[in-house]
Scaffold this active site. Structure first.
Site, PDB file in Angstrom:
ATOM      1  N   CYS A   1       5.714 -10.405  15.226  1.00 53.42           N
ATOM      2  CA  CYS A   1       4.307  -9.994  15.335  1.00 53.42           C
ATOM      3  C   CYS A   1       3.342 -11.178  15.298  1.00 53.42           C
ATOM      4  O   CYS A   1       2.161 -11.020  15.617  1.00 53.42           O
ATOM      5  CB  CYS A   1       3.964  -8.993  14.253  1.00 53.42           C
ATOM      6  SG  CYS A   1       5.133  -7.639  14.148  1.00 53.42           S
TER       7      CYS A   1
ATOM      8  N   HIS B   1      -3.317  -8.779  13.084  1.00 55.85           N
ATOM      9  CA  HIS B   1      -2.180  -7.990  13.549  1.00 55.85           C
ATOM     10  C   HIS B   1      -2.387  -6.552  13.094  1.00 55.85           C
ATOM     11  O   HIS B   1      -2.712  -6.303  11.926  1.00 55.85           O
ATOM     12  CB  HIS B   1      -0.888  -8.574  12.976  1.00 55.85           C
ATOM     13  CG  HIS B   1       0.299  -7.718  13.244  1.00 55.85           C
ATOM     14  ND1 HIS B   1       0.536  -7.145  14.473  1.00 55.85           N
ATOM     15  CD2 HIS B   1       1.324  -7.308  12.434  1.00 55.85           C
ATOM     16  CE1 HIS B   1       1.648  -6.430  14.405  1.00 55.85           C
ATOM     17  NE2 HIS B   1       2.140  -6.507  13.190  1.00 55.85           N
TER      18      HIS B   1
ATOM     19  N   ASN C   1       1.492  -0.224  15.699  1.00 58.39           N
ATOM     20  CA  ASN C   1       1.877  -1.635  15.605  1.00 58.39           C
ATOM     21  C   ASN C   1       2.632  -2.022  16.885  1.00 58.39           C
ATOM     22  O   ASN C   1       3.752  -1.567  17.108  1.00 58.39           O
ATOM     23  CB  ASN C   1       2.764  -1.806  14.364  1.00 58.39           C
ATOM     24  CG  ASN C   1       3.243  -3.231  14.181  1.00 58.39           C
ATOM     25  OD1 ASN C   1       3.165  -4.059  15.083  1.00 58.39           O
ATOM     26  ND2 ASN C   1       3.772  -3.515  13.006  1.00 58.39           N
TER      27      ASN C   1
HETATM   28  O1  UT7 Z   1       4.537  -5.961  11.902  1.00 58.69           O
HETATM   29  C1  UT7 Z   1       5.131  -6.003  10.663  1.00 58.69           C
HETATM   30  C2  UT7 Z   1       5.869  -4.729  10.501  1.00 58.69           C
HETATM   31  N1  UT7 Z   1       5.786  -4.006   9.323  1.00 58.69           N
HETATM   32  C3  UT7 Z   1       4.744  -3.724   8.550  1.00 58.69           C
HETATM   33  O2  UT7 Z   1       3.651  -4.178   8.684  1.00 58.69           O
HETATM   34  C4  UT7 Z   1       4.999  -2.746   7.467  1.00 58.69           C
HETATM   35  C5  UT7 Z   1       4.370  -3.107   6.156  1.00 58.69           C
HETATM   36  N2  UT7 Z   1       4.551  -2.029   5.232  1.00 58.69           N
HETATM   37  C6  UT7 Z   1       3.824  -0.895   5.300  1.00 58.69           C
HETATM   38  O3  UT7 Z   1       2.945  -0.760   6.116  1.00 58.69           O
HETATM   39  C7  UT7 Z   1       4.090   0.182   4.273  1.00 58.69           C
HETATM   40  O4  UT7 Z   1       4.995  -0.324   3.305  1.00 58.69           O
HETATM   41  C8  UT7 Z   1       4.694   1.464   4.915  1.00 58.69           C
HETATM   42  C9  UT7 Z   1       3.610   2.173   5.745  1.00 58.69           C
HETATM   43  C10 UT7 Z   1       5.867   1.133   5.793  1.00 58.69           C
HETATM   44  C11 UT7 Z   1       5.161   2.413   3.823  1.00 58.69           C
HETATM   45  O5  UT7 Z   1       4.092   2.721   2.970  1.00 58.69           O
HETATM   46  P1  UT7 Z   1       4.285   2.667   1.394  1.00 58.69           P
HETATM   47  O6  UT7 Z   1       3.021   3.116   0.800  1.00 58.69           O
HETATM   48  O7  UT7 Z   1       4.776   1.283   1.059  1.00 58.69           O
HETATM   49  O8  UT7 Z   1       5.388   3.766   1.175  1.00 58.69           O
HETATM   50  P2  UT7 Z   1       6.874   3.633   0.611  1.00 58.69           P
HETATM   51  O9  UT7 Z   1       7.736   2.920   1.586  1.00 58.69           O
HETATM   52  O10 UT7 Z   1       6.793   3.113  -0.793  1.00 58.69           O
HETATM   53  O11 UT7 Z   1       7.287   5.144   0.568  1.00 58.69           O
HETATM   54  C12 UT7 Z   1       6.611   6.090  -0.247  1.00 58.69           C
HETATM   55  C13 UT7 Z   1       7.237   7.448   0.012  1.00 58.69           C
HETATM   56  C14 UT7 Z   1       8.748   7.437  -0.076  1.00 58.69           C
HETATM   57  O12 UT7 Z   1       9.145   8.650  -0.692  1.00 58.69           O
HETATM   58  P3  UT7 Z   1       9.615   8.676  -2.229  1.00 58.69           P
HETATM   59  O13 UT7 Z   1      10.772   7.748  -2.288  1.00 58.69           O
HETATM   60  O14 UT7 Z   1       8.419   8.189  -2.995  1.00 58.69           O
HETATM   61  O15 UT7 Z   1       9.940  10.106  -2.441  1.00 58.69           O
HETATM   62  C15 UT7 Z   1       9.189   7.441   1.362  1.00 58.69           C
HETATM   63  O16 UT7 Z   1      10.453   8.020   1.561  1.00 58.69           O
HETATM   64  O17 UT7 Z   1       6.917   7.894   1.332  1.00 58.69           O
HETATM   65  C16 UT7 Z   1       8.119   8.281   2.009  1.00 58.69           C
HETATM   66  N3  UT7 Z   1       7.979   8.045   3.423  1.00 58.69           N
HETATM   67  C17 UT7 Z   1       7.455   8.951   4.267  1.00 58.69           C
HETATM   68  N4  UT7 Z   1       7.001  10.191   4.079  1.00 58.69           N
HETATM   69  C18 UT7 Z   1       6.530  10.843   5.169  1.00 58.69           C
HETATM   70  C19 UT7 Z   1       8.287   6.926   4.114  1.00 58.69           C
HETATM   71  N5  UT7 Z   1       7.990   7.090   5.410  1.00 58.69           N
HETATM   72  C20 UT7 Z   1       7.476   8.327   5.538  1.00 58.69           C
HETATM   73  C21 UT7 Z   1       6.970   9.073   6.627  1.00 58.69           C
HETATM   74  N6  UT7 Z   1       6.510  10.322   6.382  1.00 58.69           N
HETATM   75  N7  UT7 Z   1       6.936   8.582   7.876  1.00 58.69           N
END
Ligand code: UT7
Length: 330
Positions: free
Chosen positions: A115, A255, A285
């Site tokens: 990215c 980004h 993204n």
């Molecule tokens: O270009 C670089 C590429 N990547 C990035 O920029 C990603 C950077 N990271 C992020 O943007 C965030 O970490 C995410 C958007 C990917 C995730 O957000 P988060 O607030 O860090 O959530 P998390 O991964 O801690 O997940 C929280 C909960 C989990 O459930 P439990 O374990 O708390 O029950 C996940 O399983 O949200 C759940 N979850 C979802 N729920 C519904 C993860 N993805 C989804 C989804 N829909 N798509």
């Protein structure tokens, strides 16, 4: 030695026609529009048509960039194409674009900084012109991420989209153009964000297909933590080396990964979030294309004018990060 002033003299972008909304994704994986919007800011993204590959998106964006620059493909003497999703593993996508555009006077190669690719590629192109080695460099950021994300993995499939952006770099009048840049890499984070199989470390086998490791894997929260430090570090370092203050910056093009990352970065940098241009709600993204897609849209809206000082800033797999400060030249 007198270094030339180098700037972007034309910029174009392209997204495929097919819109995939959060509601469409609700039908594919266990997710919701509410979760995606509140955690990322993304509402919809574009997916390439079946017959479109990364080079096809790049060609469309490049044609627009050349038109804006008032140049033909034959005027270009170098093509640097940033992508993590090339058409093929061997044969650069840049060479395919060179042929499709008819840029027969151009050398061409791919660069993979994920990215951060657009900023990395702009930096390389600027150096080529500043050093008098080449005159007009076409820099492209282009991705078809929809082919490498696992549409069964809700952690990743809701985040990414397809698109391309292209910029023509050339000499500009004194006092304008690229002021400074900063690039960085932290290769020690080996498993944070990658497509584990399909390269030479782990070729495609029936087991790979079974475990779906030919698709993108990401430790989202780790990338998040990295991003909220890397974006400020890159932006502030580039501003310092260019002797540019936060007050000088009229707009930042980050980004487009996550609204919350951008908000956190804005606080740490000390530039109000209103100055951060965002269109991730519409395109998600798009990795190496995202900064150029945002800049292209802002230019089309007349939001960036000659003399404005802007910052481009990104982070991504590798892990990599980078920023560039530009005094807009047209
Ligand atoms: O270009 C670089 C590429 N990547 C990035 O920029 C990603 C950077 N990271 C992020 O943007 C965030 O970490 C995410 C958007 C990917 C995730 O957000 P988060 O607030 O860090 O959530 P998390 O991964 O801690 O997940 C929280 C909960 C989990 O459930 P439990 O374990 O708390 O029950 C996940 O399983 O949200 C759940 N979850 C979802 N729920 C519904 C993860 N993805 C989804 C989804 N829909 N798509």
């Amino acid at each position: 030695m007198n270094f030339k002033n180098v700037g972007i003299v034309g910029l174009g972008s392209y997204v495929p026609e097919r819109i995939v909304t959060n509601f469409d994704l609700e039908k594919m994986v266990d997710t919701s529009d509410e979760w995606i919007k509140s955690r990322t800011g993304i509402e919809e993204r574009r997916f390439a048509a079946e017959d479109q590959a990364t080079s096809d998106l790049a060609v469309e964006a490049s044609k627009k960039a050349l038109e804006k620059a008032g140049l033909t493909a034959e005027d270009i003497d170098f093509i640097i194409l940033a992508t993590g999703t090339p058409d093929y593993l061997i044969q650069s996508t840049a060479c395919i674009v060179q042929e499709k555009l008819g840029a027969k006077n151009a050398a061409a190669f791919d660069l993979n900084a994920a990215c951060s690719g657009f900023v990395y590629a702009l930096t390389m192109g600027t150096a080529l012109i500043k050093s008098n080695m080449y005159k007009r460099v076409l820099v492209i950021g282009t991705e078809v991420l929809s082919r490498v994300v696992d549409m069964q993995d809700r952690n990743t499939c809701v985040l990414f989209g397809d698109g391309a952006a292209a910029a023509v770099l050339a000499e500009v009048e004194p006092g304008y153009g690229i002021i400074s840049q900063y690039l960085g890499a932290e290769g020690e984070d080996q498993e944070t964000l990658r497509v584990p199989a399909g390269g030479t470390r782990k070729p495609i086998t029936p087991e790979v297909l079974e475990e779906r490791s030919n698709f993108l894997k990401m430790k989202g929260p780790e990338v998040f933590k990295f991003a909220v430090k890397a974006l400020p570090k890159a932006t502030i370092s580039a501003m310092e080396s260019g002797n540019v203050s936060v007050e000088d910056i009229s707009m930042v093009f980050p980004h487009q990964a996550n609204l919350r990352i951008i908000e956190a970065a804005s606080k740490r940098i000390g530039i109000p979030v209103e100055k951060f241009y965002m269109n991730l709600n519409k395109f998600g993204n798009t990795s190496s294309a995202s900064i150029g897609l945002a800049l292209g849209e802002a230019l089309d809206k007349g939001l960036v004018k000659k003399g404005d000082v802007i910052a481009l800033t990104g982070f991504g797999a590798g892990l990599t990060y980078g920023s560039m400060i530009i005094k807009w030249a047209y």
